[in-house]
Design a protein around this motif. Sequence first.
Motif, PDB file in Angstrom:
ATOM      1  N   SER A   1       0.826  -1.202   0.000  1.00 56.87           N
ATOM      2  CA  SER A   1       0.000   0.000   0.000  1.00 56.87           C
ATOM      3  C   SER A   1       0.863   1.255   0.000  1.00 56.87           C
ATOM      4  O   SER A   1       1.877   1.334   0.689  1.00 56.87           O
ATOM      5  N   LYS A   2       0.407   2.234  -0.772  1.00 54.65           N
ATOM      6  CA  LYS A   2       1.124   3.513  -0.848  1.00 54.65           C
ATOM      7  C   LYS A   2       0.196   4.669  -0.499  1.00 54.65           C
ATOM      8  O   LYS A   2       0.490   5.810  -0.807  1.00 54.65           O
ATOM      9  N   ALA A   3      -0.935   4.351   0.141  1.00 59.41           N
ATOM     10  CA  ALA A   3      -1.935   5.386   0.396  1.00 59.41           C
ATOM     11  C   ALA A   3      -2.193   5.572   1.884  1.00 59.41           C
ATOM     12  O   ALA A   3      -2.252   4.612   2.641  1.00 59.41           O
ATOM     13  N   GLY A   4      -2.352   6.805   2.278  1.00 60.54           N
ATOM     14  CA  GLY A   4      -2.811   7.182   3.611  1.00 60.54           C
ATOM     15  C   GLY A   4      -2.041   6.561   4.761  1.00 60.54           C
ATOM     16  O   GLY A   4      -0.818   6.506   4.767  1.00 60.54           O
ATOM     17  N   THR A   5      -2.805   6.109   5.745  1.00 68.20           N
ATOM     18  CA  THR A   5      -2.199   5.553   6.954  1.00 68.20           C
ATOM     19  C   THR A   5      -1.705   4.124   6.750  1.00 68.20           C
ATOM     20  O   THR A   5      -1.091   3.557   7.638  1.00 68.20           O
ATOM     21  N   TYR A   6      -2.002   3.542   5.592  1.00 66.97           N
ATOM     22  CA  TYR A   6      -1.618   2.154   5.330  1.00 66.97           C
ATOM     23  C   TYR A   6      -0.328   2.041   4.522  1.00 66.97           C
ATOM     24  O   TYR A   6      -0.039   0.994   3.963  1.00 66.97           O
ATOM     25  N   ILE A   7       0.448   3.109   4.462  1.00 66.71           N
ATOM     26  CA  ILE A   7       1.683   3.101   3.673  1.00 66.71           C
ATOM     27  C   ILE A   7       2.606   1.988   4.164  1.00 66.71           C
ATOM     28  O   ILE A   7       2.863   1.842   5.352  1.00 66.71           O
ATOM     29  N   GLY A   8       3.065   1.192   3.216  1.00 69.65           N
ATOM     30  CA  GLY A   8       4.002   0.118   3.527  1.00 69.65           C
ATOM     31  C   GLY A   8       3.351  -1.176   3.979  1.00 69.65           C
ATOM     32  O   GLY A   8       4.036  -2.161   4.213  1.00 69.65           O
ATOM     33  N   LYS A   9       2.036  -1.202   4.100  1.00 68.31           N
ATOM     34  CA  LYS A   9       1.347  -2.418   4.523  1.00 68.31           C
ATOM     35  C   LYS A   9       1.215  -3.368   3.335  1.00 68.31           C
ATOM     36  O   LYS A   9       0.869  -2.956   2.237  1.00 68.31           O
ATOM     37  N   ASN A  10       1.494  -4.647   3.577  1.00 68.22           N
ATOM     38  CA  ASN A  10       1.430  -5.655   2.517  1.00 68.22           C
ATOM     39  C   ASN A  10       0.068  -6.335   2.503  1.00 68.22           C
ATOM     40  O   ASN A  10      -0.506  -6.625   3.556  1.00 68.22           O
ATOM     41  N   TYR A  11      -0.408  -6.638   1.303  1.00 76.46           N
ATOM     42  CA  TYR A  11      -1.678  -7.337   1.123  1.00 76.46           C
ATOM     43  C   TYR A  11      -1.512  -8.409   0.058  1.00 76.46           C
ATOM     44  O   TYR A  11      -0.751  -8.235  -0.895  1.00 76.46           O
TER      45      TYR A  11
END
Length: 133
Positions: free
Chosen positions: A44-54
């Motif tokens: 993720s590259k958006a908002g508060t979820y930057i760097g989170k993997n999905y």
Amino acid sequence: MTDPGYEDDKEHQRYNDMLFFVADSNNGIPECCPCSGQIFIHISKAGTYIGKNYFVCKHFEDDGLHRKKEWGEAIEDEKKKLMRKVDDHEVKIRSLYSIEDRLSRLEEDEKKNDEEIEEMKYFLKIHYPNEFY
């Protein structure tokens, strides 16, 4: 002549079936999406979820019919699944130890029985020498 609502019913049934497949496949690391789409890892590259993997379906739409699962949650599910397997294997191994113990006791009993049989044969030969044994 078919009921005009029949096609709608079939469409709703397919939608419900797909929801079931999505819910049923929501365990562990997804290998493929219920829509048969490929799963890839999205960062993720958006908002508060930057760097989170999905884990995300290649054809992902936010309609509930495609797979999008947080990486950490998927790994945790997979770990739990593997821990259950390990526990099951441990139970099987422990049962093998008890079987091994029983086998060793049976072998000891067999030796004792063989000794007793030999003693009985000896006794019979001494007391009844003319009989066939």
